[in-house]
Design an enzyme around this catalytic site. Structure first.
Site: not given
Ligand code: 5GP
Ligand code: MG
Length: 195
Positions: A112, A115, A165
């Site tokens: 989705d 981040d 979000v």
């Molecule tokens: P990363 O490992 O890139 O930090 O995070 C990815 C995961 O963190 C995404 O798949 C999601 O589940 C969660 N995540 C990161 N940012 C957001 C956000 O703004 N909203 C939500 N609901 N989940 C997020």
């Molecule tokens: Mg996720």
């Protein structure tokens, strides 16, 4: 397409208090259509194995795959994040194997939102070790300013600033996944409390 950040005119039932609509269902639909075109151009008639990261990628995956017309297999992986507070970094728990074989397949890993990049890079490493013929990544949303691990998605929908979000599959404490729009929560000081 840049975020419109239109404030909700009045509180809408089922939406978080103080939420701002970043992308409407209609804007998401046309972006998913554009992404599907890019993916069709990249793979042509070759069979594709889409591996969707649950739960956040569920709604995006459902919409995207119905716009792809090559032979296609769908698998899922679960990446738990234990995010009690929206701003807390997620503790990553990854599965040992996807439930679908990926060896010698064209694999498209779908999430989705990108981040910090930890989730997608760790999953891509796991899948890469299983010997796919090719491995690409697709994400609907991208927050490049938050990146900790240097990874770029091969296909991406919207770039957004550092906002939390929800909607269109994305949750806050398992709520709001059903919203047709993508909305930003207000900053933590004034934001909703868990529960
Ligand atoms: P990363 O490992 O890139 O930090 O995070 C990815 C995961 O963190 C995404 O798949 C999601 O589940 C969660 N995540 C990161 N940012 C957001 C956000 O703004 N909203 C939500 N609901 N989940 C997020
Ligand atoms: Mg996720």
């Amino acid at each position: 397409m840049s975020p419109s950040a239109a404030p909700l005119r009045e509180p809408r039932s089922g939406y978080p208090p103080g939420a701002r609509v970043l992308f409407t269902g209609e804007q998401i639909r046309s972006t998913v259509e554009r992404m599907a075109g890019e993916i069709r151009a990249a793979y042509g008639e070759q069979e594709l194995t889409v591996v969707a990261v649950l739960h956040g990628g569920l709604v995006f995956a459902a919409d995207l795959i119905r716009r792809l017309d090559m032979p296609l297999r769908l698998g899922v992986v679960m990446a738990s994040s234990y995010r009690g507070e929206a701003r807390e970094p997620a503790a990553l728990e990854l599965p040992q194997h996807p439930q679908l074989d990926v060896a010698d397949r064209h694999v498209l890993l779908l999430d989705d939102i990108l981040d910090t990049g930890r989730t997608l890079s760790a999953l891509a490493e796991r899948l890469g070790a299983l010997g796919p013929r090719s491995l690409r990544t697709v994400t609907l949303l991208d927050k490049p300013s938050r990146r900790v691990v240097p990874i770029q998605a091969d296909f991406r929908g919207f770039e957004i600033p550092d906002l939390f979000v929800v909607g269109y599959g994305l949750d806050f404490n398992e709520r709001y996944r059903n919203l047709p729009d993508i909305v930003a929560l207000p900053p933590p000081a004034t934001g909703p409390r868990p529960g």
